[in-house]
Motif scaffolding. Sequence first.
Motif, PDB file in Angstrom:
ATOM      1  N   PHE A   1       0.687  -1.074  -0.135  1.00 17.49           N
ATOM      2  CA  PHE A   1       0.131   0.113   0.113  1.00 17.49           C
ATOM      3  C   PHE A   1       0.770   1.099   0.064  1.00 17.49           C
ATOM      4  N   GLY A   2       1.935   1.165   1.025  1.00 14.25           N
ATOM      5  CA  GLY A   2       2.651   2.523   0.982  1.00 14.25           C
ATOM      6  C   GLY A   2       3.386   2.726  -0.349  1.00 14.25           C
ATOM      7  N   THR A   3       4.039   1.530  -0.904  1.00 12.91           N
ATOM      8  CA  THR A   3       4.795   1.610  -2.194  1.00 12.91           C
ATOM      9  C   THR A   3       3.936   1.998  -3.458  1.00 12.91           C
ATOM     10  N   VAL A   4       2.906   1.649  -3.417  1.00 15.25           N
ATOM     11  CA  VAL A   4       1.811   2.013  -4.499  1.00 15.25           C
ATOM     12  C   VAL A   4       1.361   3.362  -4.461  1.00 15.25           C
ATOM     13  N   LEU A   5       1.362   3.984  -2.977  1.00 17.84           N
ATOM     14  CA  LEU A   5       0.936   5.424  -2.901  1.00 17.84           C
ATOM     15  C   LEU A   5       2.176   6.339  -3.142  1.00 17.84           C
ATOM     16  N   THR A   6       3.359   5.577  -2.665  1.00 18.68           N
ATOM     17  CA  THR A   6       4.327   6.490  -3.142  1.00 18.68           C
ATOM     18  C   THR A   6       4.681   6.863  -4.389  1.00 18.68           C
ATOM     19  N   ALA A   7       4.322   5.692  -5.294  1.00 21.25           N
ATOM     20  CA  ALA A   7       4.311   5.913  -6.785  1.00 21.25           C
ATOM     21  C   ALA A   7       3.328   7.018  -7.440  1.00 21.25           C
ATOM     22  N   ARG A   8       2.136   6.678  -6.798  1.00 21.03           N
ATOM     23  CA  ARG A   8       1.116   7.806  -7.219  1.00 21.03           C
ATOM     24  C   ARG A   8       1.279   9.108  -6.831  1.00 21.03           C
ATOM     25  N   PHE A   9       1.679   9.456  -5.650  1.00 17.55           N
ATOM     26  CA  PHE A   9       1.870  10.682  -5.351  1.00 17.55           C
ATOM     27  C   PHE A   9       3.208  11.366  -5.724  1.00 17.55           C
ATOM     28  N   ALA A  10       4.286  10.403  -6.313  1.00 18.59           N
ATOM     29  CA  ALA A  10       5.379  11.290  -6.981  1.00 18.59           C
ATOM     30  C   ALA A  10       5.066  11.473  -8.208  1.00 18.59           C
ATOM     31  N   LEU A  11       3.981  10.659  -9.053  1.00 19.42           N
ATOM     32  CA  LEU A  11       3.463  11.007 -10.324  1.00 19.42           C
ATOM     33  C   LEU A  11       2.712  12.157 -10.231  1.00 19.42           C
ATOM     34  N   ALA A  12       2.145  12.335  -9.136  1.00 18.33           N
ATOM     35  CA  ALA A  12       1.230  13.713  -9.092  1.00 18.33           C
ATOM     36  C   ALA A  12       1.994  15.039  -9.127  1.00 18.33           C
ATOM     37  N   PHE A  13       3.413  14.959  -9.154  1.00 16.43           N
ATOM     38  CA  PHE A  13       4.165  16.105  -9.042  1.00 16.43           C
ATOM     39  C   PHE A  13       4.397  16.469 -10.620  1.00 16.43           C
ATOM     40  N   GLY A  14       4.088  15.554 -11.517  1.00 14.36           N
ATOM     41  CA  GLY A  14       4.334  15.705 -12.954  1.00 14.36           C
ATOM     42  C   GLY A  14       3.152  16.254 -13.719  1.00 14.36           C
ATOM     43  N   GLN A  15       3.421  16.529 -15.004  1.00  9.09           N
ATOM     44  CA  GLN A  15       2.206  17.030 -15.679  1.00  9.09           C
ATOM     45  C   GLN A  15       1.325  18.002 -15.320  1.00  9.09           C
TER      46      GLN A  15
ATOM     47  N   GLY B   1       0.955  18.980 -11.950  1.00 11.49           N
ATOM     48  CA  GLY B   1       0.497  18.659 -10.812  1.00 11.49           C
ATOM     49  C   GLY B   1       0.770  19.603  -9.743  1.00 11.49           C
ATOM     50  N   TRP B   2       2.072  19.831  -9.705  1.00  7.46           N
ATOM     51  CA  TRP B   2       2.788  20.992  -8.771  1.00  7.46           C
ATOM     52  C   TRP B   2       2.073  22.346  -8.816  1.00  7.46           C
ATOM     53  N   ASP B   3       1.612  22.780 -10.166  1.00  4.13           N
ATOM     54  CA  ASP B   3       1.189  23.889 -10.522  1.00  4.13           C
ATOM     55  C   ASP B   3      -0.498  23.805 -10.644  1.00  4.13           C
ATOM     56  N   ARG B   4      -1.080  22.907 -10.037  1.00  5.60           N
ATOM     57  CA  ARG B   4      -2.510  22.646 -10.367  1.00  5.60           C
ATOM     58  C   ARG B   4      -3.198  24.066  -9.978  1.00  5.60           C
ATOM     59  N   PHE B   5      -3.026  24.547  -8.924  1.00  2.09           N
ATOM     60  CA  PHE B   5      -3.970  25.628  -8.351  1.00  2.09           C
ATOM     61  C   PHE B   5      -3.022  26.992  -8.128  1.00  2.09           C
ATOM     62  N   THR B   6      -2.141  27.111  -9.019  1.00  2.00           N
ATOM     63  CA  THR B   6      -1.608  28.531  -9.312  1.00  2.00           C
ATOM     64  C   THR B   6      -2.654  29.606  -9.693  1.00  2.00           C
ATOM     65  N   PRO B   7      -2.358  30.905  -9.193  1.00  2.00           N
ATOM     66  CA  PRO B   7      -3.484  31.978  -9.500  1.00  2.00           C
ATOM     67  C   PRO B   7      -3.701  31.979 -11.150  1.00  2.00           C
ATOM     68  N   GLY B   8      -4.980  31.846 -11.182  1.00  2.00           N
ATOM     69  CA  GLY B   8      -5.588  31.984 -12.815  1.00  2.00           C
ATOM     70  C   GLY B   8      -5.720  30.628 -13.597  1.00  2.00           C
ATOM     71  N   SER B   9      -5.302  29.660 -12.850  1.00  3.07           N
ATOM     72  CA  SER B   9      -5.190  28.482 -13.743  1.00  3.07           C
ATOM     73  C   SER B   9      -7.061  27.889 -13.634  1.00  3.07           C
ATOM     74  N   LEU B  10      -7.050  26.867 -14.522  1.00  2.00           N
ATOM     75  CA  LEU B  10      -8.414  26.430 -14.869  1.00  2.00           C
ATOM     76  C   LEU B  10      -8.808  25.549 -13.549  1.00  2.00           C
ATOM     77  N   HIS B  11      -8.042  24.929 -12.666  1.00  2.00           N
ATOM     78  CA  HIS B  11      -8.450  24.307 -11.516  1.00  2.00           C
ATOM     79  C   HIS B  11      -8.778  25.368 -10.516  1.00  2.00           C
ATOM     80  N   THR B  12      -8.110  26.402 -10.352  1.00  2.00           N
ATOM     81  CA  THR B  12      -8.263  27.370  -9.496  1.00  2.00           C
ATOM     82  C   THR B  12      -9.532  28.008  -9.598  1.00  2.00           C
TER      83      THR B  12
END
Length: 284
Positions: free
Chosen positions: A27-41, A43-54
């Motif tokens: 469980f921890g290993t799989v979630l580590t991979a998922r959370f690490a991938l969340a930084f890409g594409q 993900g880190w800038d998902r809620f920057t000011p003016g973004s669609l997600h914001t």
Amino acid sequence: MWFFDALTTGFQTPTDPARLHWLRLIFGTVLTARFALAFGQGGWDRFTPGSLHTRLAIERFGPARARLLTTAYRPALIIRTAAAPALAAGLAPRLALLLVLAGAAMELLYLRSPNAIRYTLLTGACLLLAQDLGTGPLVQHASSTANTWAQCLIVLITTDIYWNSAWQKIRSEQFRTGLYLAQWVHTLTQVRDQLPYRRQFAVPGIVRRHAGNLTTRDIRLWRLVAAAVIAAELALPPALLIPATMPYAVAAGVVMHAAFSLLKPRQLITFSGLTLGTYCAFTV
């Protein structure tokens, strides 16, 4: 069979706590991979000011709650990504699991299809009910009733996931006839080079070349694949519980989930990884 003995004895049948120690590690290993991938594409800038997600967050939650989400988003990414490997290593596993689940639950606020997160939270909640999650990276075998209740719950959840999935496929004429899979692979073959994230799809070239059209032969082939998937999902839970058939069931499950993951590796890494991890709970 230990599972039915546990039900009839009020979950007083001893099991090996190491089974859920292994699941905690996976469980921890799989979630580590998922959370690490969340930084890409992005993900880190998902809620920057003016973004669609914001803007979507403001429309959905209002300015005050959206501001709270956007402020907490990056710290939450960092905390959950640090907690996941700690969980896998058995370092303060219960606290680490709580942080991992909280970080995963955050995705319910912005993902359009959060089914994998719901499954993650359900499986993680079962782990929280276990009295012995182990400590440290080493798995120690024993015999106790500490994890019997949690282990039975995980077996029930995995069985429900498989049988409900099989039932939905049986009800879908498009899937039963093989047309859905044939259309999916055909469409991927036609537009793959135009997709912005081509690496999210890993269907082998030999499959696309020899079964990537919509001919009668291709649809007949995918009909056989669809029937095999339905049969596997129906047979796997009982086969996993029987010691004599468990090795074959594990092998079949690994092959099936590997095939699923080729369709959408990035999207299915969580579901396939956690489901295969729950196989540890089917044996004592």
